[in-house]
Motif scaffolding. Structure first.
Motif, PDB file in Angstrom:
ATOM      1  N   GLU A 199      26.082 -31.044 -38.155  1.00  0.00           N
ATOM      2  CA  GLU A 199      25.146 -31.211 -37.036  1.00  0.00           C
ATOM      3  C   GLU A 199      24.496 -32.567 -37.200  1.00  0.00           C
ATOM      4  O   GLU A 199      23.960 -32.868 -38.271  1.00  0.00           O
ATOM      5  CB  GLU A 199      24.004 -30.182 -37.136  1.00  0.00           C
ATOM      6  CG  GLU A 199      24.311 -28.793 -36.725  1.00  0.00           C
ATOM      7  CD  GLU A 199      24.206 -28.521 -35.240  1.00  0.00           C
ATOM      8  OE1 GLU A 199      23.663 -29.353 -34.477  1.00  0.00           O
ATOM      9  OE2 GLU A 199      24.692 -27.445 -34.848  1.00  0.00           O
ATOM     10  N   TRP A 200      24.542 -33.406 -36.191  1.00  0.00           N
ATOM     11  CA  TRP A 200      23.885 -34.715 -36.248  1.00  0.00           C
ATOM     12  C   TRP A 200      22.545 -34.594 -35.540  1.00  0.00           C
ATOM     13  O   TRP A 200      22.499 -34.203 -34.382  1.00  0.00           O
ATOM     14  CB  TRP A 200      24.751 -35.774 -35.579  1.00  0.00           C
ATOM     15  CG  TRP A 200      26.075 -35.969 -36.261  1.00  0.00           C
ATOM     16  CD1 TRP A 200      27.220 -35.285 -36.021  1.00  0.00           C
ATOM     17  CD2 TRP A 200      26.372 -36.889 -37.305  1.00  0.00           C
ATOM     18  NE1 TRP A 200      28.217 -35.725 -36.853  1.00  0.00           N
ATOM     19  CE2 TRP A 200      27.730 -36.715 -37.644  1.00  0.00           C
ATOM     20  CE3 TRP A 200      25.618 -37.861 -37.989  1.00  0.00           C
ATOM     21  CZ2 TRP A 200      28.348 -37.471 -38.637  1.00  0.00           C
ATOM     22  CZ3 TRP A 200      26.255 -38.604 -38.963  1.00  0.00           C
ATOM     23  CH2 TRP A 200      27.600 -38.405 -39.288  1.00  0.00           C
ATOM     24  N   ILE A 201      21.488 -34.937 -36.215  1.00  0.00           N
ATOM     25  CA  ILE A 201      20.160 -34.782 -35.618  1.00  0.00           C
ATOM     26  C   ILE A 201      19.479 -36.151 -35.503  1.00  0.00           C
ATOM     27  O   ILE A 201      19.476 -36.931 -36.455  1.00  0.00           O
ATOM     28  CB  ILE A 201      19.326 -33.792 -36.465  1.00  0.00           C
ATOM     29  CG1 ILE A 201      19.967 -32.409 -36.385  1.00  0.00           C
ATOM     30  CG2 ILE A 201      17.872 -33.741 -35.977  1.00  0.00           C
ATOM     31  CD1 ILE A 201      19.513 -31.433 -37.411  1.00  0.00           C
ATOM     32  N   GLY A 202      18.970 -36.446 -34.318  1.00  0.00           N
ATOM     33  CA  GLY A 202      18.267 -37.713 -34.119  1.00  0.00           C
ATOM     34  C   GLY A 202      19.216 -38.893 -33.900  1.00  0.00           C
ATOM     35  O   GLY A 202      18.778 -40.039 -33.965  1.00  0.00           O
ATOM     36  N   TYR A 203      20.494 -38.622 -33.670  1.00  0.00           N
ATOM     37  CA  TYR A 203      21.472 -39.710 -33.414  1.00  0.00           C
ATOM     38  C   TYR A 203      21.595 -39.994 -31.935  1.00  0.00           C
ATOM     39  O   TYR A 203      21.460 -39.096 -31.124  1.00  0.00           O
ATOM     40  CB  TYR A 203      22.844 -39.335 -33.980  1.00  0.00           C
ATOM     41  CG  TYR A 203      22.963 -39.768 -35.423  1.00  0.00           C
ATOM     42  CD1 TYR A 203      23.590 -40.981 -35.762  1.00  0.00           C
ATOM     43  CD2 TYR A 203      22.391 -39.000 -36.423  1.00  0.00           C
ATOM     44  CE1 TYR A 203      23.669 -41.373 -37.088  1.00  0.00           C
ATOM     45  CE2 TYR A 203      22.469 -39.393 -37.751  1.00  0.00           C
ATOM     46  CZ  TYR A 203      23.113 -40.592 -38.076  1.00  0.00           C
ATOM     47  OH  TYR A 203      23.172 -40.987 -39.381  1.00  0.00           O
TER      48      TYR A 203
END
Ligand SMILES: Cc1cc2nc3c(=O)[nH]c(=O)nc-3n(C[C@H](O)[C@H](O)[C@H](O)COP(=O)(O)O)c2cc1C
Length: 203
Positions: A199-203
């Protein structure tokens, strides 16, 4: 080989050549592997390198573990896979050497109504030591691949831990895992990797 190739091309090897591993090769591999990270740098791990008669006796103890495991495998996998796994357990693919990785024995009381963080506090040392030993084991697996050796990381022998410890004369430690190591006699295909794990968060 690049590190990325070593990581991607390492496979669990369940058939070995009848060929000894020079002690110097194994020693170099293990000395490198011991540079693994460990919780508070405790390095709470112990490796037993076993071959010869003792190894043959351990094969027998580990066969016991596979009997415990069979009903679970029957539920999870097709008959063919269960058959391959059970065959492997007869003599662990003829591995010339077994590595038994241990950590200190921990005792603690768990109660049903403990919160997760209370439980974590009680289990902290065991949790951290087993993660550290796992980092060591992964190093062993990757360094072995670099040297043309095959390995298989096994937790199934935990089902026969009492017998194994008795055989080894060990009373004050807990078995983390067993690693078979030797020159491979098979080139198995890579099992599928499952996607959607990042999960990529803040990208
Ligand atoms: C913690 C752990 C325990 C494992 N235990 C066993 C085992 O008891 N018996 C076995 O045949 N393989 C065991 N394996 C190997 C896995 O089955 C194998 O890594 C997985 O199927 C992926 O295949 P690969 O290693 O070839 O990529 C274990 C692997 C790990 C990381």
């Amino acid at each position: 080989m690049t590190l990325s190739e070593i990581i991607r091309e390492r496979r669990s090897i369940r058939k070995y050549q009848d060929k000894d591993i020079p002690r110097q090769v194994l020693n170099e591999l293990l000395e490198d592997a011991l540079w693994a990270p460990s919780g508070t740098n405790r390095q709470n791990w112990y490796i037993y390198v076993v071959k010869g008669e003792k190894k043959e006796k351990l094969f027998k103890s580990m066969l016991q573990a596979s009997q415990v495991l069979k009903p679970k495998l029957d539920k999870l996998f097709p008959e063919k896979i269960v058959e391959i796994t059970m065959n492997f357990f007869k003599r662990l693919g003829g591995a010339p050497v077994l590595l038994l990785v241990y950590m200190p024995k921990h005792t603690y009381d768990l109660s049903k109504d403990m919160s997760l963080s209370e439980r974590y506090k009680v289990e902290y040392d065991r949790f951290t030591n087993s993660l550290s030993a796992s980092a060591l084991i992964q190093n062993i697996l990757l360094l072995a691949k670099e040297k043309g050796l095959g390995t298989c990381w096994l937790t199934a022998p935990k089902h026969a831990e009492d017998t194994i410890n008795e055989e080894m004369g060990i009373t004050d430690m807990e078995l983390v895992s067993v690693v078979t190591i030797g020159y491979p006699n098979e080139d198995p295909p890579a099992p599928r990797r499952k996607g959607e794990k990042i999960e990529w968060i803040g990208y």
